[in-house]
Scaffold this motif. Structure first.
Motif, PDB file in Angstrom:
ATOM      1  N   VAL A   1       0.853  -1.194   0.000  1.00 24.92           N
ATOM      2  CA  VAL A   1       0.000   0.000   0.000  1.00 24.92           C
ATOM      3  C   VAL A   1       0.888   1.242   0.000  1.00 24.92           C
ATOM      4  N   ASP A   2       0.624   2.157  -0.916  1.00 26.95           N
ATOM      5  CA  ASP A   2       1.432   3.367  -1.034  1.00 26.95           C
ATOM      6  C   ASP A   2       1.031   4.447  -0.037  1.00 26.95           C
ATOM      7  N   ARG A   3      -0.282   4.509   0.254  1.00 28.25           N
ATOM      8  CA  ARG A   3      -0.748   5.579   1.122  1.00 28.25           C
ATOM      9  C   ARG A   3      -1.986   5.127   1.889  1.00 28.25           C
ATOM     10  N   VAL A   4      -2.019   5.459   3.172  1.00 28.06           N
ATOM     11  CA  VAL A   4      -3.198   5.219   4.014  1.00 28.06           C
ATOM     12  C   VAL A   4      -3.752   6.575   4.417  1.00 28.06           C
ATOM     13  N   ARG A   5      -5.007   6.808   4.066  1.00 25.16           N
ATOM     14  CA  ARG A   5      -5.664   8.055   4.444  1.00 25.16           C
ATOM     15  C   ARG A   5      -6.501   7.801   5.696  1.00 25.16           C
ATOM     16  N   LEU A   6      -6.018   8.285   6.815  1.00 30.14           N
ATOM     17  CA  LEU A   6      -6.704   8.108   8.090  1.00 30.14           C
ATOM     18  C   LEU A   6      -7.801   9.164   8.197  1.00 30.14           C
ATOM     19  N   ARG A   7      -9.043   8.715   8.270  1.00 30.36           N
ATOM     20  CA  ARG A   7     -10.194   9.616   8.330  1.00 30.36           C
ATOM     21  C   ARG A   7     -10.660   9.710   9.785  1.00 30.36           C
ATOM     22  N   VAL A   8     -10.546  10.892  10.372  1.00 29.84           N
ATOM     23  CA  VAL A   8     -10.887  11.098  11.775  1.00 29.84           C
ATOM     24  C   VAL A   8     -12.081  12.046  11.885  1.00 29.84           C
ATOM     25  N   LYS A   9     -12.539  12.273  13.112  1.00 30.43           N
ATOM     26  CA  LYS A   9     -13.648  13.194  13.338  1.00 30.43           C
ATOM     27  C   LYS A   9     -13.131  14.623  13.464  1.00 30.43           C
TER      28      LYS A   9
ATOM     29  N   ASP B   1       4.754  12.630   8.345  1.00 33.78           N
ATOM     30  CA  ASP B   1       5.619  13.693   7.802  1.00 33.78           C
ATOM     31  C   ASP B   1       5.916  13.478   6.317  1.00 33.78           C
ATOM     32  N   LYS B   2       6.013  12.212   5.898  1.00 32.13           N
ATOM     33  CA  LYS B   2       6.331  11.902   4.506  1.00 32.13           C
ATOM     34  C   LYS B   2       5.080  11.779   3.620  1.00 32.13           C
ATOM     35  N   GLY B   3       3.893  11.897   4.223  1.00 25.32           N
ATOM     36  CA  GLY B   3       2.668  11.786   3.441  1.00 25.32           C
ATOM     37  C   GLY B   3       2.242  10.367   3.145  1.00 25.32           C
ATOM     38  N   ILE B   4       2.931   9.385   3.743  1.00 26.61           N
ATOM     39  CA  ILE B   4       2.520   7.981   3.566  1.00 26.61           C
ATOM     40  C   ILE B   4       1.196   7.748   4.293  1.00 26.61           C
ATOM     41  N   TRP B   5       1.053   8.384   5.458  1.00 28.01           N
ATOM     42  CA  TRP B   5      -0.237   8.473   6.135  1.00 28.01           C
ATOM     43  C   TRP B   5      -0.692   9.922   6.068  1.00 28.01           C
TER      44      TRP B   5
END
Length: 439
Positions: free
Chosen positions: A272-280, A321-325
């Motif tokens: 997986v190249d990127r994980v977008r953590l969706r928070v409240k 910091d690297k935009g991976i997350w």
């Protein structure tokens, strides 16, 4: 006067507190007033720790919270919002819409349970945002801090295994071991969802016990882990470019720590190249993760006495910091709408989700929003219950804490009901459900 019907929610109807034998009814009459009271108690308890300005203003905030509790307990009409928050206009449109649907004054009893419960937390936010000195105050912050502290010893064996056994690096790992580790992590994320402070009305006592995940397999009523594996280990589509996983988080503390471990495994071992953590975006349902909660968790790890925590904290900070997350608090997650309405109400967010190789939805509230908070008839498929929400492959990971479920065969549904009459709301049973239908 409110008319309360002495029955369960009829099949295929929206959950609503007007049905006395539904879980919505005790939620509105008992659980939600207790949550509001706990905020008042916290403000009173901590008043000496507040600045003079905050302490003075807390008196009016407590008065407004008391009025909200009274509104709950006496079925007073739901009112619109007046703040300049980015979601105020949308919320007021939805209040008006449901007002027109019930054809009478909209209350916590006759409005859809999903909507009115979300409304309560948005109303709590309104009270604080309209103050001068308490705008940034998190009324649930102390409880989330307690859960985080109590979660660390529980997770220590997990951290030790992941680091010392080289699970979170690029050293060779047999395919069978890779599958086994993924399966263990997804079950860990499932059972960590049992720790939900909105269900315990904010009570943090005994909220973090040992996670005996291997012993609880018998309580997983639907396990689509293999289907998830097939998606996550498949090569990324040339048309989609980078392989992205959207991770729609639920609770902070134990569940967040489990989720971050899985998110780490996704980028380390699953291509997986990127994980977008969706928070409240705002404090929500007592223990839901906000951006501030996630940042605080990383800070706690960086300052921990535990080398394992410091190591993981450094890794996770570098991913961000690297935009991976990436960490985003989209407005839609804190509206009172089901996801069936997302494509129309927030086409931008829906379009983003369409670009993901997989969307992970955590927890009971996300599940309720996925399947439209409806008392689906036994045997209703998950794809049917999702309605118009089909942005791409998705998995819902949830312990059952509300009387709505889909994707369970009628025979299993009835057998579980006979064995455990409260199975839909006890948090004892879990689901790992996959859907790949795309419109």
């Amino acid at each position: 006067m409110e008319i309360v019907i002495d029955s369960e929610t009829p099949p295929n109807e929206k959950l609503c507190a007007k049905y006395k034998k539904s879980f919505a009814y005790p939620t509105v009459t008992e659980r939600l007033p207790v949550i509001v009271t706990s905020i008042i108690d916290t403000l009173v308890r901590d008043k000496n720790e507040l600045s003079d300005e905050c302490r003075t203003e807390s008196k009016s905030v407590i008065g407004e919270l008391s009025e909200l509790k009274y509104m709950l307990q006496t079925a007073k009409p739901i009112v619109s919002f007046t703040s300049s928050e980015p979601d105020t206009e949308q919320w007021n449109k939805h209040v008006e819409r449901y007002q027109n649907q019930v054809n009478e004054e909209l209350t916590f009893y006759n409005g859809p349970w999903l909507f009115v419960e979300c409304y309560l937390y948005r109303r709590i936010r309104e009270i604080f945002i309209l103050s001068e000195s308490l705008k940034e105050y998190d009324p649930f912050g102390d409880k989330k801090e307690t859960v985080l502290t109590n979660s660390l010893p529980v997770m220590e064996p997990v951290f030790e295994h992941l680091l010392q056994d080289n699970i979170l690096d690029t050293s060779p790992l047999k395919t069978t071991d890779l599958i086994q580790e993924f399966s263990k992590l997804i079950k860990l994320c499932l059972w960590a969802n049992r720790v939900d402070l909105s269900m315990s009305s904010g009570n943090t006592d005994n909220c973090c016990n040992q996670l005996n995940i291997d012993e609880w397999d018998k309580y997983i009523l639907s396990d689509d882990t293999e289907k998830v594996l097939n998606i996550i280990f498949s090569p990324s589509s040339p048309t989609k470019g980078e392989k992205i996983v959207d991770y729609v988080l639920d609770n902070s503390g134990l569940e967040l720590l489990s989720d971050l471990c899985l998110a780490d495994f996704l980028v380390t071992r699953c291509g997986v190249d990127r994980v977008r953590l969706r928070v409240k975006r705002i404090p929500w349902f007592v223990s839901d993760v906000t951006t501030i909660d996630l940042e605080h968790t990383l800070k706690v790890f960086s300052e921990s006495q535990s080398q394992q925590c410091r190591t993981l904290g450094t890794r996770w900070r570098e991913y961000i910091d690297k935009g991976i997350w990436t960490v985003t608090g989209d407005v839609y997650w804190t509206l009172g709408l089901s996801y069936d309405e997302m494509q129309e109400a927030d086409p931008g967010l829906y379009s983003e989700l369409e670009k993901a190789a997989l969307i992970i939805f955590k927890g009971d509230l996300n599940y309720r929003k996925l399947i439209q908070d409806t008392a689906w008839a036994p045997g209703t498929s998950l794809s049917t219950a999702l309605g118009r929400f089909h942005p791409g492959p998705l998995v819902a990971i949830r312990t059952l804490k509300a009387d709505t479920v889909a994707g369970i065969e009628s025979e299993l549904y009835n057998a579980t009901s006979s064995k455990s009459p409260d199975w839909l709301i006890s948090g004892q049973y879990g689901l790992i459900q996959f859907d790949s239908y795309v419109q």
